[in-house]
Structures are given as C-alpha cells and as structure tokens.
Design a protein around this motif. Sequence first.
Motif, PDB file in Angstrom:
ATOM      1  N   GLU A  41     101.983  26.045  89.890  1.00  0.00           N
ATOM      2  CA  GLU A  41     101.059  26.734  88.996  1.00  0.00           C
ATOM      3  C   GLU A  41     100.540  28.011  89.663  1.00  0.00           C
ATOM      4  OE1 GLU A  41      98.904  23.103  86.615  1.00  0.00           O
ATOM      5  OE2 GLU A  41      98.200  23.580  88.628  1.00  0.00           O
ATOM      6  N   VAL A  42     100.078  28.903  88.835  1.00  0.00           N
ATOM      7  CA  VAL A  42      99.381  30.096  89.315  1.00  0.00           C
ATOM      8  C   VAL A  42      97.914  29.941  88.951  1.00  0.00           C
ATOM      9  CG1 VAL A  42      99.067  32.576  88.996  1.00  0.00           C
ATOM     10  CG2 VAL A  42     101.360  31.641  89.248  1.00  0.00           C
ATOM     11  N   ILE A  43      97.058  30.095  89.938  1.00  0.00           N
ATOM     12  CA  ILE A  43      95.626  29.911  89.752  1.00  0.00           C
ATOM     13  C   ILE A  43      94.949  31.280  89.716  1.00  0.00           C
ATOM     14  CG2 ILE A  43      93.566  28.720  90.560  1.00  0.00           C
ATOM     15  CD1 ILE A  43      95.917  26.886  89.895  1.00  0.00           C
ATOM     16  N   VAL A  44      94.121  31.480  88.716  1.00  0.00           N
ATOM     17  CA  VAL A  44      93.324  32.700  88.606  1.00  0.00           C
ATOM     18  C   VAL A  44      91.861  32.301  88.727  1.00  0.00           C
ATOM     19  CG1 VAL A  44      92.737  34.702  87.196  1.00  0.00           C
ATOM     20  CG2 VAL A  44      95.041  33.723  87.071  1.00  0.00           C
ATOM     21  N   THR A  45      91.190  32.774  89.755  1.00  0.00           N
ATOM     22  CA  THR A  45      89.762  32.504  89.920  1.00  0.00           C
ATOM     23  C   THR A  45      88.989  33.762  89.547  1.00  0.00           C
ATOM     24  OG1 THR A  45      89.927  33.091  92.264  1.00  0.00           O
ATOM     25  CG2 THR A  45      90.087  30.760  91.694  1.00  0.00           C
ATOM     26  N   VAL A  46      87.974  33.570  88.717  1.00  0.00           N
ATOM     27  CA  VAL A  46      87.218  34.687  88.155  1.00  0.00           C
ATOM     28  C   VAL A  46      85.739  34.481  88.444  1.00  0.00           C
ATOM     29  CG1 VAL A  46      86.766  36.039  86.072  1.00  0.00           C
ATOM     30  CG2 VAL A  46      88.926  34.796  86.301  1.00  0.00           C
ATOM     31  N   ASP A  47      85.072  35.541  88.818  1.00  0.00           N
ATOM     32  CA  ASP A  47      83.628  35.492  89.025  1.00  0.00           C
ATOM     33  C   ASP A  47      82.945  35.114  87.714  1.00  0.00           C
ATOM     34  OD1 ASP A  47      80.872  36.139  89.415  1.00  0.00           O
ATOM     35  OD2 ASP A  47      81.442  37.441  91.076  1.00  0.00           O
ATOM     36  N   ASP A  48      81.990  34.177  87.790  1.00  0.00           N
ATOM     37  CA  ASP A  48      81.311  33.715  86.575  1.00  0.00           C
ATOM     38  C   ASP A  48      80.640  34.848  85.812  1.00  0.00           C
ATOM     39  OD1 ASP A  48      82.025  31.071  86.913  1.00  0.00           O
ATOM     40  OD2 ASP A  48      80.266  30.591  88.125  1.00  0.00           O
ATOM     41  N   ALA A  49      80.179  35.854  86.542  1.00  0.00           N
ATOM     42  CA  ALA A  49      79.484  36.964  85.879  1.00  0.00           C
ATOM     43  C   ALA A  49      80.397  37.699  84.906  1.00  0.00           C
ATOM     44  CB  ALA A  49      78.934  37.932  86.919  1.00  0.00           C
ATOM     45  N   LEU A  50      81.702  37.691  85.177  1.00  0.00           N
ATOM     46  CA  LEU A  50      82.634  38.380  84.289  1.00  0.00           C
ATOM     47  C   LEU A  50      82.838  37.629  82.981  1.00  0.00           C
ATOM     48  CD1 LEU A  50      85.380  39.481  86.847  1.00  0.00           C
ATOM     49  CD2 LEU A  50      83.517  40.850  85.903  1.00  0.00           C
ATOM     50  N   LEU A  51      82.585  36.324  82.993  1.00  0.00           N
ATOM     51  CA  LEU A  51      82.779  35.516  81.789  1.00  0.00           C
ATOM     52  C   LEU A  51      81.533  35.450  80.923  1.00  0.00           C
ATOM     53  CD1 LEU A  51      84.760  32.537  83.367  1.00  0.00           C
ATOM     54  CD2 LEU A  51      85.670  34.564  82.223  1.00  0.00           C
ATOM     55  N   HIS A  52      80.424  35.918  81.433  1.00  0.00           N
ATOM     56  CA  HIS A  52      79.162  35.903  80.689  1.00  0.00           C
ATOM     57  C   HIS A  52      78.609  37.322  80.666  1.00  0.00           C
ATOM     58  CE1 HIS A  52      79.207  31.507  80.734  1.00  0.00           C
ATOM     59  NE2 HIS A  52      79.509  31.584  82.019  1.00  0.00           N
ATOM     60  N   ARG A  53      79.243  38.136  79.883  1.00  0.00           N
ATOM     61  CA  ARG A  53      78.851  39.536  79.823  1.00  0.00           C
ATOM     62  C   ARG A  53      77.555  39.695  79.039  1.00  0.00           C
ATOM     63  NH1 ARG A  53      84.717  42.346  78.411  1.00  0.00           N
ATOM     64  NH2 ARG A  53      85.783  41.724  80.349  1.00  0.00           N
ATOM     65  N   PRO A  54      76.697  40.621  79.462  1.00  0.00           N
ATOM     66  CA  PRO A  54      75.455  40.849  78.722  1.00  0.00           C
ATOM     67  C   PRO A  54      75.726  41.486  77.364  1.00  0.00           C
ATOM     68  CG  PRO A  54      75.745  42.508  80.434  1.00  0.00           C
ATOM     69  CD  PRO A  54      76.834  41.488  80.637  1.00  0.00           C
ATOM     70  N   GLU A  55      74.715  41.435  76.514  1.00  0.00           N
ATOM     71  CA  GLU A  55      74.840  42.060  75.202  1.00  0.00           C
ATOM     72  C   GLU A  55      75.093  43.559  75.366  1.00  0.00           C
ATOM     73  OE1 GLU A  55      74.875  40.787  72.140  1.00  0.00           O
ATOM     74  OE2 GLU A  55      74.845  38.783  73.028  1.00  0.00           O
ATOM     75  N   PRO A  56      75.968  44.127  74.554  1.00  0.00           N
ATOM     76  CA  PRO A  56      76.271  45.559  74.695  1.00  0.00           C
ATOM     77  C   PRO A  56      75.045  46.424  74.432  1.00  0.00           C
ATOM     78  CG  PRO A  56      77.207  44.677  72.656  1.00  0.00           C
ATOM     79  CD  PRO A  56      76.726  43.500  73.449  1.00  0.00           C
ATOM     80  N   ASP A  57      74.932  47.482  75.193  1.00  0.00           N
ATOM     81  CA  ASP A  57      73.829  48.423  75.038  1.00  0.00           C
ATOM     82  C   ASP A  57      74.086  49.284  73.804  1.00  0.00           C
ATOM     83  OD1 ASP A  57      71.828  50.268  75.222  1.00  0.00           O
ATOM     84  OD2 ASP A  57      72.340  50.987  77.223  1.00  0.00           O
TER      85      ASP A  57
END
Length: 224
Positions: A41-57
């Motif tokens: 398998e290929v594992i992709v680890t992503v910072d949690d902050a990238l998955l919970h983006r703030p509301e757009p300005d």
Amino acid sequence: MAELRISSDDALDLRRLAAALVESQGWPREQVSIWDNRGGEVIVTVDDALLHRPEPDPLNQPVHTRSDVHRACELLRRRDDSLRGVDFPRLRAEAARFFSAGWSIADLLHALSHRPDGLAWPRGEGYQGVEWLEHRLRNWKTPTGDIRPSVSQESAQLRIVGRAGLPDDLGRPDDTPRRGGTARPETARAAADDARRLMRVQTRTTSNTLEHRDRTAARIHREE
C-alpha cells in the motif's frame, strides 16, 4: 495526523496516484508525507489542519454575479470612508470591471488605499468623491485601459514560481551586465498582458467578464 491508505489489484503507480491526490487538494507538499508499507500500500499522512479548513474569508472570495457585485460594493462603502460621496451606480460600474478581472474585495480595498508601488494614498479632507476614486483606480490600469494584476494575483504567481522550483531571483538583473539587447518596455508590457489574459481564460465566465473582455479587446493596440 490523518492517514490515507491507497491500494489496488491493478498495475497502477500508486505513488503517482497519491501525488496527484495531494496536488488536486492543494495541500502543501511539506505538510504531507507519502510512503510505502510492506503490504504494497501507499500511505499518505496529512496534517489535521489541512482537513479542517476555516470558513472562507468573504473579502477574498471571487465576485461573479451582479448580486455579488452589489453586495461587494456595499461592503466597500462601509469599509472606505472616501467612497461615501460616490454615486452607488458609478461605484458599481467601476468595481465591476476589476471584479470581472478576478479581483477580490480585499484587492480593491488595497488599491483604494495604496498605489501600485506600495505607497499609501493620501486620506482625509479633499480626498473623496468620484474623481478621487477614478484617479486611484486609473493607476491600477495599463495605458490601454486593461486591468493590472491585483496584489493577491501577484502573490499567487510568485507562489507558482516557487512551487515550480524556479530561482527566487528570476527576472532580476545580474550584477554583471549581459551581452545582447533587452526587450523594449512596450514589448514587455504586451507580453505580461497576454499572459494575464491566458490566466483569465481559466476563470469562471459570466456576462460581466464577456463584456469586460470585449471592452478590453477594443482598447488593445499592437505595433506592426
């Protein structure tokens, strides 16, 4: 950290597939890891902050429709005191041209408070009204009436250059003079205008952008 596992029974390049996933999501490469495990398998680890983006300005959102332009101009008048004496239809007509060129509300607020060279516009008594509005925005247009890149557009172009791995000093003059001629200023400006128009082809097309494109094309003059 979030972990995504990619596997397939077909002969697919999983690392390439993972890289395409990262690119499609716009995740910064330094905040993502791609590696293989023993199970194939290929594992992709992503910072949690990238998955919970703030509301757009809302100040940095694109302005497309007529109702969007109307609301944006109302916000501009509330944010910039120098616009309170400007007739609203006149303000809307001026702002619509910049919005159709991909500018955001934040870009226009910056243009109303700063010159293209970064210096601040004078403010206070006497610096109000429609003539002062037109004077400030005229400085963000080319001699032929085309819209110059906004602050955010220039920043985005620099980020693209950085991600492409090009040198940071690209385009800067060397300490030692080079042999050969250089492009004339009008040629360089024409090339920059053509590049911006190519970028705008990728943006959403509305009736406003089509009207702006027609007006811009009518003002473009190329030397034979």
